[in-house]
Design a protein around this motif. Structure first.
Motif, PDB file in Angstrom:
ATOM      1  N   ARG A 269      60.058 -60.118-145.756  1.00 40.17           N
ATOM      2  CA  ARG A 269      61.121 -60.959-145.182  1.00 40.17           C
ATOM      3  C   ARG A 269      60.791 -61.284-143.725  1.00 40.17           C
ATOM      4  O   ARG A 269      60.873 -62.422-143.289  1.00 40.17           O
ATOM      5  CB  ARG A 269      62.463 -60.245-145.279  1.00 40.17           C
ATOM      6  CG  ARG A 269      63.624 -61.047-144.687  1.00 40.17           C
ATOM      7  CD  ARG A 269      64.950 -60.329-144.850  1.00 40.17           C
ATOM      8  NE  ARG A 269      65.408 -60.457-146.228  1.00 40.17           N
ATOM      9  CZ  ARG A 269      65.609 -59.424-147.056  1.00 40.17           C
ATOM     10  NH1 ARG A 269      65.415 -58.184-146.657  1.00 40.17           N
ATOM     11  NH2 ARG A 269      66.032 -59.635-148.280  1.00 40.17           N
TER      12      ARG A 269
ATOM     13  N   ASP B  64      59.536 -66.499-148.573  1.00 46.22           N
ATOM     14  CA  ASP B  64      60.779 -67.129-149.011  1.00 46.22           C
ATOM     15  C   ASP B  64      61.688 -66.110-149.697  1.00 46.22           C
ATOM     16  O   ASP B  64      61.233 -65.279-150.484  1.00 46.22           O
ATOM     17  CB  ASP B  64      60.462 -68.290-149.961  1.00 46.22           C
ATOM     18  CG  ASP B  64      61.670 -69.138-150.222  1.00 46.22           C
ATOM     19  OD1 ASP B  64      62.348 -68.883-151.244  1.00 46.22           O
ATOM     20  OD2 ASP B  64      61.952 -70.042-149.412  1.00 46.22           O
ATOM     21  N   GLU B  65      62.975 -66.176-149.409  1.00 46.49           N
ATOM     22  CA  GLU B  65      63.967 -65.250-149.977  1.00 46.49           C
ATOM     23  C   GLU B  65      63.924 -65.223-151.503  1.00 46.49           C
ATOM     24  O   GLU B  65      64.131 -64.181-152.114  1.00 46.49           O
ATOM     25  CB  GLU B  65      65.388 -65.635-149.523  1.00 46.49           C
ATOM     26  CG  GLU B  65      65.702 -65.268-148.093  1.00 46.49           C
ATOM     27  CD  GLU B  65      65.878 -63.779-147.859  1.00 46.49           C
ATOM     28  OE1 GLU B  65      66.402 -63.064-148.738  1.00 46.49           O
ATOM     29  OE2 GLU B  65      65.483 -63.326-146.775  1.00 46.49           O
ATOM     30  N   SER B  66      63.642 -66.368-152.122  1.00 43.58           N
ATOM     31  CA  SER B  66      63.627 -66.451-153.583  1.00 43.58           C
ATOM     32  C   SER B  66      62.473 -65.667-154.195  1.00 43.58           C
ATOM     33  O   SER B  66      62.478 -65.397-155.395  1.00 43.58           O
ATOM     34  CB  SER B  66      63.565 -67.912-154.030  1.00 43.58           C
ATOM     35  OG  SER B  66      62.337 -68.491-153.630  1.00 43.58           O
TER      36      SER B  66
ATOM     37  N   ALA C  19      56.570 -69.056-145.326  1.00 39.70           N
ATOM     38  CA  ALA C  19      57.169 -70.314-144.877  1.00 39.70           C
ATOM     39  C   ALA C  19      56.688 -70.625-143.471  1.00 39.70           C
ATOM     40  O   ALA C  19      56.632 -69.739-142.610  1.00 39.70           O
ATOM     41  CB  ALA C  19      58.682 -70.210-144.906  1.00 39.70           C
TER      42      ALA C  19
END
Length: 138
Positions: free
Chosen positions: A27, A32-34, A136
């Motif tokens: 994180r 990406d959070e997904s 990202a």
């Protein structure tokens, strides 16, 4: 490029900690959070596999190593089992093919389904699983 490294004795109760640390570092690195659940599951499977190798080898004395590296465009995780030559025996099918052997195969299949960029290899200490995910761009 920053690296966080964990080393733990090959006990199942330490796998959860490795999963949590991997998700937190991923994180922070910008994964990406997904994708964080995939990271957590893949690390859990790789670490569980390493612990299983030690348990089948009657505790070869090595430690499981997890290196989490934040590269410029990728987040790299390397899990070393530290099981020495036992890793080769398992990989070649030379060890006892019991239910544990099928668990090893299943674990690798799960990791393969979770990680697009995957490499299973070996270093001086035993087997190594290298996985990476894109980060990202800020």
């Amino acid at each position: 490029m920053a690296t966080v490294e964990l080393r733990f004795s090959a006990l199942p109760e330490h796998v959860r900690t490795a999963r949590l640390v991997a998700a937190a570092v991923a994180r922070r690195a910008g994964v990406d959070e997904s994708v964080l659940d995939e990271v957590r599951l893949a690390v859990g499977e790789a670490c569980s596999r390493a612990v299983g190798l030690h348990q089948r080898g009657s505790g070869s004395g090595g430690a499981v190593r997890v290196a989490l590296t934040d590269q410029e465009k990728r987040f790299l995780i390397e899990v070393g089992d530290g099981a020495g030559p036992l890793s080769d025996l398992i990989a070649s099918g030379g060890a006892d093919e019991s239910a544990d052997g099928s668990e090893d195969t299943l674990g690798l299949a799960v990791i393969t389904g979770l990680v697009e960029d995957l490499e299973v290899g070996r270093d001086d200490d035993g087997g190594v699983i290298r996985m990476s995910w894109p980060v990202a761009m800020a």
